[in-house]
Design a protein around this motif. Structure first.
Motif, PDB file in Angstrom:
ATOM      1  N   ASN A  99       0.883  -1.172   0.000  1.00  0.00           N
ATOM      2  CA  ASN A  99       0.000   0.000   0.000  1.00  0.00           C
ATOM      3  C   ASN A  99       0.923   1.223   0.000  1.00  0.00           C
ATOM      4  OD1 ASN A  99      -2.531  -1.490   0.457  1.00  0.00           O
ATOM      5  ND2 ASN A  99      -1.606  -1.960   2.427  1.00  0.00           N
ATOM      6  N   LEU A 100       0.510   2.288  -0.639  1.00  0.00           N
ATOM      7  CA  LEU A 100       1.377   3.461  -0.755  1.00  0.00           C
ATOM      8  C   LEU A 100       0.681   4.715  -0.261  1.00  0.00           C
ATOM      9  CD1 LEU A 100       2.347   3.023  -4.536  1.00  0.00           C
ATOM     10  CD2 LEU A 100       3.423   1.898  -2.570  1.00  0.00           C
ATOM     11  N   ILE A 101       1.489   5.616   0.305  1.00  0.00           N
ATOM     12  CA  ILE A 101       1.016   6.992   0.420  1.00  0.00           C
ATOM     13  C   ILE A 101       1.697   7.758  -0.707  1.00  0.00           C
ATOM     14  CG2 ILE A 101       1.151   9.158   1.711  1.00  0.00           C
ATOM     15  CD1 ILE A 101       0.674   7.661   4.261  1.00  0.00           C
ATOM     16  N   LYS A 102       0.904   8.448  -1.512  1.00  0.00           N
ATOM     17  CA  LYS A 102       1.455   9.269  -2.592  1.00  0.00           C
ATOM     18  C   LYS A 102       0.793  10.634  -2.568  1.00  0.00           C
ATOM     19  CE  LYS A 102       2.044   7.735  -6.742  1.00  0.00           C
ATOM     20  NZ  LYS A 102       3.334   8.438  -6.714  1.00  0.00           N
ATOM     21  N   GLY A 103       1.439  11.614  -3.240  1.00  0.00           N
ATOM     22  CA  GLY A 103       0.836  12.939  -3.292  1.00  0.00           C
ATOM     23  C   GLY A 103       1.705  14.020  -2.689  1.00  0.00           C
ATOM     24  N   GLY A 104       2.924  13.620  -2.276  1.00  0.00           N
ATOM     25  CA  GLY A 104       3.846  14.627  -1.730  1.00  0.00           C
ATOM     26  C   GLY A 104       4.116  15.732  -2.742  1.00  0.00           C
ATOM     27  N   GLY A 105       3.974  15.346  -4.045  1.00  0.00           N
ATOM     28  CA  GLY A 105       4.217  16.326  -5.096  1.00  0.00           C
ATOM     29  C   GLY A 105       2.933  16.904  -5.675  1.00  0.00           C
ATOM     30  N   ALA A 106       1.808  16.607  -5.057  1.00  0.00           N
ATOM     31  CA  ALA A 106       0.504  17.190  -5.427  1.00  0.00           C
ATOM     32  C   ALA A 106       0.061  16.827  -6.841  1.00  0.00           C
ATOM     33  CB  ALA A 106       0.550  18.725  -5.277  1.00  0.00           C
ATOM     34  N   CYS A 107       0.517  15.632  -7.308  1.00  0.00           N
ATOM     35  CA  CYS A 107       0.049  15.170  -8.631  1.00  0.00           C
ATOM     36  C   CYS A 107      -0.772  13.892  -8.513  1.00  0.00           C
ATOM     37  CB  CYS A 107       1.253  14.867  -9.522  1.00  0.00           C
ATOM     38  SG  CYS A 107       2.300  16.270  -9.794  1.00  0.00           S
ATOM     39  N   LEU A 108      -1.260  13.599  -7.312  1.00  0.00           N
ATOM     40  CA  LEU A 108      -1.802  12.266  -7.021  1.00  0.00           C
ATOM     41  C   LEU A 108      -2.985  11.878  -7.907  1.00  0.00           C
ATOM     42  CD1 LEU A 108      -4.637  12.241  -5.032  1.00  0.00           C
ATOM     43  CD2 LEU A 108      -3.064  13.611  -3.713  1.00  0.00           C
ATOM     44  N   TRP A 109      -3.819  12.850  -8.326  1.00  0.00           N
ATOM     45  CA  TRP A 109      -5.007  12.472  -9.110  1.00  0.00           C
ATOM     46  C   TRP A 109      -4.573  11.863 -10.445  1.00  0.00           C
ATOM     47  CZ3 TRP A 109      -9.736  16.279 -10.157  1.00  0.00           C
ATOM     48  CH2 TRP A 109     -10.848  15.501 -10.510  1.00  0.00           C
ATOM     49  N   PRO A 228     -17.939  14.067   0.256  1.00  0.00           N
ATOM     50  CA  PRO A 228     -18.272  14.996  -0.833  1.00  0.00           C
ATOM     51  C   PRO A 228     -17.198  16.079  -0.982  1.00  0.00           C
ATOM     52  CG  PRO A 228     -20.187  14.576   0.544  1.00  0.00           C
ATOM     53  CD  PRO A 228     -19.014  13.939   1.243  1.00  0.00           C
ATOM     54  N   GLY A 229     -16.734  16.290  -2.223  1.00  0.00           N
ATOM     55  CA  GLY A 229     -15.696  17.298  -2.458  1.00  0.00           C
ATOM     56  C   GLY A 229     -14.321  16.679  -2.638  1.00  0.00           C
ATOM     57  N   VAL A 230     -14.186  15.404  -2.266  1.00  0.00           N
ATOM     58  CA  VAL A 230     -12.896  14.722  -2.468  1.00  0.00           C
ATOM     59  C   VAL A 230     -12.837  14.237  -3.910  1.00  0.00           C
ATOM     60  CG1 VAL A 230     -11.543  12.652  -1.911  1.00  0.00           C
ATOM     61  CG2 VAL A 230     -12.546  14.046  -0.073  1.00  0.00           C
ATOM     62  N   ALA A 231     -11.789  14.631  -4.622  1.00  0.00           N
ATOM     63  CA  ALA A 231     -11.599  14.192  -6.013  1.00  0.00           C
ATOM     64  C   ALA A 231     -10.818  12.880  -6.045  1.00  0.00           C
ATOM     65  CB  ALA A 231     -10.847  15.262  -6.804  1.00  0.00           C
ATOM     66  N   GLU A 232      -9.752  12.793  -5.248  1.00  0.00           N
ATOM     67  CA  GLU A 232      -8.932  11.562  -5.213  1.00  0.00           C
ATOM     68  C   GLU A 232      -8.083  11.594  -3.953  1.00  0.00           C
ATOM     69  OE1 GLU A 232      -8.832   8.489  -7.564  1.00  0.00           O
ATOM     70  OE2 GLU A 232      -8.461   8.443  -5.405  1.00  0.00           O
ATOM     71  N   ILE A 233      -7.644  10.430  -3.527  1.00  0.00           N
ATOM     72  CA  ILE A 233      -6.855  10.337  -2.276  1.00  0.00           C
ATOM     73  C   ILE A 233      -5.478   9.727  -2.566  1.00  0.00           C
ATOM     74  CG2 ILE A 233      -8.930  10.098  -0.859  1.00  0.00           C
ATOM     75  CD1 ILE A 233      -8.328   7.082  -0.653  1.00  0.00           C
ATOM     76  N   GLY A 234      -4.511  10.132  -1.764  1.00  0.00           N
ATOM     77  CA  GLY A 234      -3.131   9.653  -1.957  1.00  0.00           C
ATOM     78  C   GLY A 234      -2.838   8.361  -1.228  1.00  0.00           C
ATOM     79  N   LEU A 235      -3.850   7.475  -1.213  1.00  0.00           N
ATOM     80  CA  LEU A 235      -3.653   6.105  -0.688  1.00  0.00           C
ATOM     81  C   LEU A 235      -3.811   5.171  -1.876  1.00  0.00           C
ATOM     82  CD1 LEU A 235      -5.686   5.492   2.622  1.00  0.00           C
ATOM     83  CD2 LEU A 235      -3.205   5.428   2.294  1.00  0.00           C
ATOM     84  N   PHE A 236      -2.731   4.465  -2.236  1.00  0.00           N
ATOM     85  CA  PHE A 236      -2.801   3.498  -3.336  1.00  0.00           C
ATOM     86  C   PHE A 236      -2.831   2.126  -2.686  1.00  0.00           C
ATOM     87  CE2 PHE A 236      -1.166   5.690  -7.387  1.00  0.00           C
ATOM     88  CZ  PHE A 236      -1.594   6.938  -6.970  1.00  0.00           C
ATOM     89  N   SER A 237      -3.913   1.358  -2.950  1.00  0.00           N
ATOM     90  CA  SER A 237      -3.972   0.063  -2.252  1.00  0.00           C
ATOM     91  C   SER A 237      -3.071  -0.942  -2.978  1.00  0.00           C
ATOM     92  CB  SER A 237      -5.412  -0.455  -2.248  1.00  0.00           C
ATOM     93  OG  SER A 237      -5.821  -0.653  -3.577  1.00  0.00           O
ATOM     94  N   GLY A 238      -2.581  -1.882  -2.216  1.00  0.00           N
ATOM     95  CA  GLY A 238      -1.586  -2.837  -2.717  1.00  0.00           C
ATOM     96  C   GLY A 238      -1.951  -3.430  -4.063  1.00  0.00           C
ATOM     97  N   LYS A 239      -3.258  -3.641  -4.334  1.00  0.00           N
ATOM     98  CA  LYS A 239      -3.559  -4.318  -5.612  1.00  0.00           C
ATOM     99  C   LYS A 239      -3.196  -3.427  -6.790  1.00  0.00           C
ATOM    100  CE  LYS A 239      -8.536  -3.414  -5.087  1.00  0.00           C
ATOM    101  NZ  LYS A 239      -8.354  -2.775  -3.777  1.00  0.00           N
TER     102      LYS A 239
END
Ligand code: DER
Length: 256
Positions: A99-109, A228-239
Motif C-alpha cells: 500500500n502506498l502513500i502518494k501525493g507529496g508532489g501534489a500530482c496524485l489524481w 463529498p468534495g474529495v476528487a482523489e486520495i493519496g492512498l494506493f492500495s496494494g492491488k
C-alpha cells in the motif's frame, strides 16, 4: 548522497526488471526518484525508446520526458481500449503489503489514473520509504485532492474520523494561499495514526473507532473517497501497486 544513490539503484533496477523493449506505452510519475527512472530509460538509447510513447502524470513529468528526448503523449490523451504496458512512479511511503502513500508532489489524481491505466505499476522507492505501516515514517498526512469550495467541510469530516490536525497545503513563500494542482484543486494533508491491516491483532471494535482515529487501511480509503468534495486520495492500495523496487542497500522488488 546515500539516499540519491539508493534512488538511482532502485530506478535502474526497476527499468532493467520491468521495462521490456517490446513495450509501446509507458507511464511516468512525478517526484525526484522518477527522474532516475527517465534517466535509465533514456540510457537505453533511441533504438529501444524511439518506438515508445510516454504518458506523463503532470507538468514536471511532461518536462522530464521532453528533456530526455522521449516521445511525450499529451497529458489529456490516455488510450481507450488498451492499457499502458507499464507505469513507473515514486511514493512517499510503502508498507509491507505495497500500500502506498502518494501525493507529496501534489500530482496524485493524475498519478492514480495513469497507475491504474497500466498493466503493471512499478513503484520506485529508496530505503527511507519502506515502513511496517503507512503513517509511521510519512507523518505529513495522507494527501487528498479536493474541490476548494468543499475544503472546510472535508476538514470537518477528517477531524470527526480522527485525523490529527488536517491542513490545507499552503504554497511556498512567493505563493500566498493554498497550492493549486494541475487540475485547479487544493490538497489537504490528513495525518492519521499508523494504518492497520485487517488481520492485525487489533480488534475491529478498537479500529475504526473514529475517536482514536485508528483505521484499517482499506476501510479508511473507502471512507475518504466518499467524502463529498474529495476528487482523489493519496492512498494506493496494494492491488494497484503490484510491485515495488526499493533502493535498500541492495534493491529489492517485492511482489504483492
Ligand atoms: O507525489 C508523489 O506521489 C511522488 O511520487 C512522490 O511524493 C515521491 O517523491 P520523491 O520520489 O521525490 O520522494
Amino acid at each position: 548522497k546515500r539516499v540519491e544513490s539508493s534512488k538511482r539503484k532502485a530506478a535502474y533496477k526497476a527499468v532493467k526488471d520491468y521495462l521490456d523493449p517490446s513495450y509501446k506505452r509507458i507511464g511516468i510519475g512525478s517526484g525526484s526518484t522518477v527522474v532516475y527512472v527517465v534517466e535509465a530509460i533514456a540510457a537505453l538509447g533511441p533504438d529501444v525508446t524511439s518506438g515508445m510513447i510516454f504518458y506523463p502524470t503532470g507538468a514536471q513529468s511532461e518536462e522530464l520526458i521532453e528533456t530526455a528526448g522521449l516521445t511525450l503523449q499529451p497529458i489529456n490523451k490516455l488510450p481507450s481500449g488498451q492499457q499502458l504496458d507499464v507505469a513507473f512512479d515514486g511514493a512517499d511511503e510503502v508498507d509491507t503489503r505495497l500500500n502506498l502513500i502518494k501525493g507529496g508532489g501534489a500530482c496524485l489524481w493524475q498519478e492514480k489514473i495513469v497507475a491504474t491505466a497500466a498493466k503493471k505499476f512499478v513503484c520506485v522507492a529508496d530505503y527511507r520509504k519502506l515502513s511496517p505501516r503507512l503513517g509511521i515514517s510519512w507523518r505529513k498526512g495522507i494527501p487528498i485532492e479536493v474541490l476548494p469550495m468543499a475544503a472546510p467541510r472535508v476538514l470537518d469530516e477528517l477531524k470527526r474520523i480522527g485525523s490529527e490536525n488536517p491542513k490545507i497545503r499552503l504554497g511556498l513563500p512567493g505563493k500566498a494561499g493554498a497550492i493549486v494542482t494541475d487540475n485547479g484543486m487544493w490538497i489537504i494533508d490528513a495525518p492519521f495514526p499508523p494504518l492497520m491491516f485487517p488481520d492485525d491483532d487489533e480488534k475491529r471494535e478498537r479500529v475504526q473507532n473514529a475517536a482514536n482515529g485508528v483505521w484499517f487501511v482499506d476501510d479508511l480509503a473507502d471512507h475518504l473517497i466518499k467524502i463529498p468534495g474529495v476528487a482523489e486520495i493519496g492512498l494506493f492500495s496494494g492491488k494497484n501497486g503490484q510491485e515495488v523496487a526499493t533502493g535498500a542497500q541492495k534493491p529489492v522488488a517485492a511482489y504483492f
